[in-house]
Scaffold this motif. Structure first.
Motif, PDB file in Angstrom:
ATOM      1  N   LEU A 157      -0.407 -12.272  -2.046  1.00  0.00           N
ATOM      2  CA  LEU A 157      -0.274 -10.904  -2.536  1.00  0.00           C
ATOM      3  C   LEU A 157      -0.187  -9.884  -1.402  1.00  0.00           C
ATOM      4  O   LEU A 157       0.638  -8.966  -1.431  1.00  0.00           O
ATOM      5  CB  LEU A 157      -1.478 -10.568  -3.429  1.00  0.00           C
ATOM      6  N   ALA A 158      -1.074 -10.069  -0.397  1.00  0.00           N
ATOM      7  CA  ALA A 158      -1.191  -9.061   0.656  1.00  0.00           C
ATOM      8  C   ALA A 158       0.024  -9.055   1.581  1.00  0.00           C
ATOM      9  O   ALA A 158       0.430  -8.000   2.059  1.00  0.00           O
ATOM     10  CB  ALA A 158      -2.468  -9.282   1.468  1.00  0.00           C
ATOM     11  N   LEU A 159       0.635 -10.220   1.838  1.00  0.00           N
ATOM     12  CA  LEU A 159       1.774 -10.253   2.763  1.00  0.00           C
ATOM     13  C   LEU A 159       2.968  -9.453   2.237  1.00  0.00           C
ATOM     14  O   LEU A 159       3.414  -8.512   2.896  1.00  0.00           O
ATOM     15  CB  LEU A 159       2.172 -11.700   3.078  1.00  0.00           C
ATOM     16  N   PRO A 160       3.478  -9.777   1.035  1.00  0.00           N
ATOM     17  CA  PRO A 160       4.607  -8.970   0.553  1.00  0.00           C
ATOM     18  C   PRO A 160       4.236  -7.504   0.330  1.00  0.00           C
ATOM     19  O   PRO A 160       5.022  -6.614   0.649  1.00  0.00           O
ATOM     20  CB  PRO A 160       5.001  -9.645  -0.765  1.00  0.00           C
ATOM     21  N   LEU A 161       3.022  -7.280  -0.167  1.00  0.00           N
ATOM     22  CA  LEU A 161       2.613  -5.899  -0.410  1.00  0.00           C
ATOM     23  C   LEU A 161       2.545  -5.122   0.907  1.00  0.00           C
ATOM     24  O   LEU A 161       3.018  -3.979   1.007  1.00  0.00           O
ATOM     25  CB  LEU A 161       1.236  -5.901  -1.096  1.00  0.00           C
ATOM     26  N   GLY A 162       1.975  -5.754   1.925  1.00  0.00           N
ATOM     27  CA  GLY A 162       1.875  -5.108   3.244  1.00  0.00           C
ATOM     28  C   GLY A 162       3.255  -4.802   3.805  1.00  0.00           C
ATOM     29  O   GLY A 162       3.487  -3.741   4.379  1.00  0.00           O
ATOM     30  N   MET A 163       4.197  -5.727   3.636  1.00  0.00           N
ATOM     31  CA  MET A 163       5.544  -5.495   4.150  1.00  0.00           C
ATOM     32  C   MET A 163       6.208  -4.345   3.410  1.00  0.00           C
ATOM     33  O   MET A 163       6.883  -3.503   4.014  1.00  0.00           O
ATOM     34  CB  MET A 163       6.383  -6.769   4.003  1.00  0.00           C
ATOM     35  N   LEU A 164       5.998  -4.296   2.104  1.00  0.00           N
ATOM     36  CA  LEU A 164       6.589  -3.201   1.327  1.00  0.00           C
ATOM     37  C   LEU A 164       5.968  -1.872   1.725  1.00  0.00           C
ATOM     38  O   LEU A 164       6.676  -0.876   1.929  1.00  0.00           O
ATOM     39  CB  LEU A 164       6.378  -3.444  -0.174  1.00  0.00           C
ATOM     40  N   ILE A 165       4.643  -1.835   1.837  1.00  0.00           N
ATOM     41  CA  ILE A 165       3.985  -0.584   2.216  1.00  0.00           C
ATOM     42  C   ILE A 165       4.431  -0.151   3.599  1.00  0.00           C
ATOM     43  O   ILE A 165       4.671   1.024   3.863  1.00  0.00           O
ATOM     44  CB  ILE A 165       2.453  -0.748   2.168  1.00  0.00           C
ATOM     45  N   GLY A 166       4.588  -1.123   4.486  1.00  0.00           N
ATOM     46  CA  GLY A 166       4.988  -0.791   5.847  1.00  0.00           C
ATOM     47  C   GLY A 166       6.425  -0.315   5.959  1.00  0.00           C
ATOM     48  O   GLY A 166       6.749   0.512   6.798  1.00  0.00           O
ATOM     49  N   ARG A 167       7.320  -0.842   5.120  1.00  0.00           N
ATOM     50  CA  ARG A 167       8.741  -0.573   5.308  1.00  0.00           C
ATOM     51  C   ARG A 167       9.331   0.411   4.301  1.00  0.00           C
ATOM     52  O   ARG A 167      10.355   1.024   4.566  1.00  0.00           O
ATOM     53  CB  ARG A 167       9.546  -1.880   5.216  1.00  0.00           C
ATOM     54  N   VAL A 168       8.721   0.516   3.128  1.00  0.00           N
ATOM     55  CA  VAL A 168       9.326   1.359   2.089  1.00  0.00           C
ATOM     56  C   VAL A 168       8.449   2.592   1.862  1.00  0.00           C
ATOM     57  O   VAL A 168       7.312   2.485   1.384  1.00  0.00           O
ATOM     58  CB  VAL A 168       9.493   0.583   0.763  1.00  0.00           C
ATOM     59  N   ALA A 169       8.961   3.742   2.227  1.00  0.00           N
ATOM     60  CA  ALA A 169       8.170   4.973   2.175  1.00  0.00           C
ATOM     61  C   ALA A 169       7.637   5.231   0.765  1.00  0.00           C
ATOM     62  O   ALA A 169       6.493   5.654   0.590  1.00  0.00           O
ATOM     63  CB  ALA A 169       9.002   6.148   2.664  1.00  0.00           C
ATOM     64  N   LEU A 170       8.481   4.935  -0.227  1.00  0.00           N
ATOM     65  CA  LEU A 170       8.070   5.218  -1.603  1.00  0.00           C
ATOM     66  C   LEU A 170       6.849   4.385  -1.984  1.00  0.00           C
ATOM     67  O   LEU A 170       5.882   4.890  -2.556  1.00  0.00           O
ATOM     68  CB  LEU A 170       9.235   4.928  -2.551  1.00  0.00           C
ATOM     69  N   VAL A 171       6.893   3.101  -1.664  1.00  0.00           N
ATOM     70  CA  VAL A 171       5.770   2.217  -1.976  1.00  0.00           C
ATOM     71  C   VAL A 171       4.526   2.675  -1.210  1.00  0.00           C
ATOM     72  O   VAL A 171       3.415   2.650  -1.733  1.00  0.00           O
ATOM     73  CB  VAL A 171       6.104   0.756  -1.616  1.00  0.00           C
ATOM     74  N   ARG A 172       4.750   3.123   0.031  1.00  0.00           N
ATOM     75  CA  ARG A 172       3.621   3.585   0.846  1.00  0.00           C
ATOM     76  C   ARG A 172       2.939   4.774   0.179  1.00  0.00           C
ATOM     77  O   ARG A 172       1.730   4.781  -0.008  1.00  0.00           O
ATOM     78  CB  ARG A 172       4.102   3.946   2.256  1.00  0.00           C
ATOM     79  N   SER A 173       3.721   5.775  -0.215  1.00  0.00           N
ATOM     80  CA  SER A 173       3.093   6.959  -0.826  1.00  0.00           C
ATOM     81  C   SER A 173       2.467   6.605  -2.163  1.00  0.00           C
ATOM     82  O   SER A 173       1.496   7.222  -2.585  1.00  0.00           O
ATOM     83  CB  SER A 173       4.093   8.102  -1.019  1.00  0.00           C
ATOM     84  N   LEU A 174       3.038   5.596  -2.814  1.00  0.00           N
ATOM     85  CA  LEU A 174       2.548   5.215  -4.132  1.00  0.00           C
ATOM     86  C   LEU A 174       1.209   4.485  -4.052  1.00  0.00           C
ATOM     87  O   LEU A 174       0.287   4.757  -4.822  1.00  0.00           O
ATOM     88  CB  LEU A 174       3.596   4.307  -4.784  1.00  0.00           C
TER      89      LEU A 174
END
Ligand SMILES: Nc1ncnc2c1ncn2[C@@H]1O[C@H](COP(=O)(O)OP(=O)(O)OP(=O)(O)O)[C@@H](O)[C@H]1O
Ligand SMILES: [Mg+2]
Lengths: 261, 259
Positions: free
Chosen positions: A83-100
């Motif tokens: 769970l943490a690996l894909p989520l971390g990559m998304l948070i790190g690379r996709v601004a929208l996911v990060r703000s969300l």
């Protein structure tokens, strides 16, 4: 001349041996010692592993308990990583996911894993599922935080280098971001697994039938201090082996990194 | 066919006309480069010199496609530059190698990323690793190399990628004098063999005279091109030669008069 490796091993053994000697001298032959001497713990450990000494309820049960704990540690750890690996990559690379997601995750992070235990027991009931959940949670944050850090701190120059060599924007993640983040991700996995071993004992201390944490807790109620210490020793050894395994893997995978290779 | 070749011969490989670049810094506009005009012919070795902050890197980075001009036109073979591409290879002062790839894999990175067949990639790697003299280090990782060796890898990497224009931003600035001299000599040998087009940024007048067919002098505040002169000394050039010295004085004066 002793070789460098032999010397390193000798030096690393000095402190434990000294500690064993001190333990022995301060407990052996004392009629009312709270702590049993090391030889008695050794005998107990033998009995736990192979039986044949006391032949009681605990004899030859170590494997069963150790397997139960190992299963929960790696199960919870793998689920956390998945769970943490894909989520971390998304948070790190996709601004929208990060703000969300980032603010929420940061808010939940300061809550100690152990503080989740009562809630976990309410939700999952008393039993191994709470322990599993705790391990998952303990491993989740170190993996997440380090993955986010890794994919966010890729040197800008490497993106330019890749672009001028003809890497398409869609391939940049696999060709640049992921390999560049690997050392960080790896650190996260290692910390997460270490934390999983810490948390498993707490998780198993609450009415679970099997597991190293469970026998430690049970033995304390029965005043079998040798078993308590034996359980601690085994947890220490398993945690150490599991970390050594991960490190060996890291040395193979990260040969290129001056910090790991 | 003949027609196409005629056009190619008539066209400049790079055409820069009226290029201005304005950055904003803390809300204030900074004019990094103003009205730059430059036409580069295929196979030319052009050096850009000028004091710090005169926009040399900015100009190079616009040609590479990392930055877009605020005004003006920038084209390669007549087609506007719209972003980074393998036809323009860049050699950075800080190397920019991929630390997780061996020397060989760094050199083969471009061709592999562009989907060349495996056997071709391997042959390309061998050819260019050999060309820059790193055969013995093909399996080493960047952190195991000296600065000079890293820069050789960076050069081989753009050559292996069939770059037509090689953009070099103070590539030897961080190296010691001896390594720098070796690399200058090797770069000239490679250039003479491959007839690449090279745009080379440097602070050092001597380096520019040693290498260039043509030297473009820039001055700061705002960055402008103030002189553009051919260097017709025969190669190999000797820095102790009186003619070399005369050129050194000439370019010193050109640089100094615009401060
Ligand atoms: N990304 C940026 N944002 C804001 N200002 C910038 C940026 N890049 C460059 N500048 C400004 O543009 C001007 C020219 O910079 P540039 O790096 O092109 O100079 P240079 O000639 O390469 O200098 P040096 O010889 O020191 O490398 C400088 O005033 C610099 O502060
Ligand atoms: Mg610069």
């Amino acid at each position: 001349m002793i070789s460098g490796r032999g010397r390193a091993i000798g030096l690393s053994l000095a402190a434990p041996l000294l500690f064993l000697a001190f333990w022995h001298l301060s407990t052996a032959g004392q009629p009312f010692s709270l702590i049993p001497p090391p030889l008695e713990v050794g005998r107990q450990l033998w009995d736990l592993t192979f039986g044949g000494v006391w032949d009681d309820l605990y004899s030859a049960t170590l494997l069963e308990h150790a397997l139960a704990s190992v299963g929960r540690v790696y199960g919870g750890f793998l689920l956390a990583a998945a769970l943490a690996l894909p989520l971390g990559m998304l948070i790190g690379r996709v601004a929208l996911v990060r703000s969300l997601l980032d603010p929420t995750l940061q808010l939940l992070r300061p809550i100690p894993v152990t503080a989740w235990l009562p809630l976990a027991m309410i939700v999952f009931g008393i039993g191994p599922r709470s322990a599993f959940f705790l391990v998952f949670l303990g491993a989740f944050y170190p993996i997440l935080v380090n993955t986010v850090f890794g994919v966010r701190s890729v040197e800008g120059r490497l993106f330019e280098a890749a672009a001028m060599l003809g890497v398409s924007p869609s391939a940049v993640f696999w060709k640049v971001v992921l390999p560049a983040a690997l050392p960080s991700i790896f650190t996260g996995l290692r910390l997460g697994l270490g934390f999983a071993w810490v948390v498993i004992v707490v998780g198993e201390m609450t009415g679970v039938q099997t597991g190293l944490g469970a026998i430690i807790m049970e033995a304390r109620q029965l005043s079998r201090t040798e078993i308590v210490i034996s359980g601690m020793v085994v947890i220490g050894l398993l945690g150490f082996l599991s970390d050594a395994l991960v490190q060996a893997l890291g040395r193979r995978l990260l040969r290129w990194s001056p910090q790991h290779g | 066919m003949a027609d196409g070749m005629m056009t190619q011969a008539a066209l400049n490989i790079l055409d820069i006309s009226g290029v201005t670049k304005c950055f904003s810094f803390n809300g204030e506009p900074i004019l990094a480069l103003e009205g730059a005009n430059l036409a580069v012919r295929k196979g030319e070795f052009v050096c850009l010199i000028g004091p710090s902050g005169c926009g040399k890197s900015t100009l190079l980075r616009m040609i590479a496609g990392f930055e877009t001009p605020s005004e003006g036109r920038l084209s390669m073979w007549g087609a506007p530059v719209s972003g980074p591409g393998p036809d323009r290879g860049m050699v950075f002062q800080d190397y920019g190698l991929f630390p997780w790839l061996s020397v060989a894999r760094n050199v083969g990175f471009g061709p592999a990323a562009r989907g060349r067949p495996r056997a071709e990639v391997e042959a390309t790697i061998k050819r260019f690793v050999d060309m820059v003299g790193l055969t013995r280090f093909a399996d080493a990782y960047p952190h195991q190399l000296s600065g000079g060796m890293k820069q050789r890898v960076a050069i081989a990497r753009v050559l292996a990628n069939e770059a037509e224009v090689v953009l070099m931003d103070e590539p030897f600035g961080a190296l010691d004098a001896m390594t720098r001299e070796n690399l200058q000599r090797e770069l000239l040998e490679i250039w003479e063999r491959t007839r690449l087009t090279v745009l080379f940024v440097t602070h050092a007048i001597e380096e520019a005279i040693l290498l260039a067919d043509r030297i473009v002098v820039m001055s700061p505040g705002p960055g402008r091109i103030v002189a553009d002169e051919l260097v017709s000394l025969p190669r190999p050039r000797d820095p102790t030669d009186p003619e070399f010295n005369a050129l050194r004085r000439r370019f010193s004066a050109l640089l100094g008069s615009h401060h």
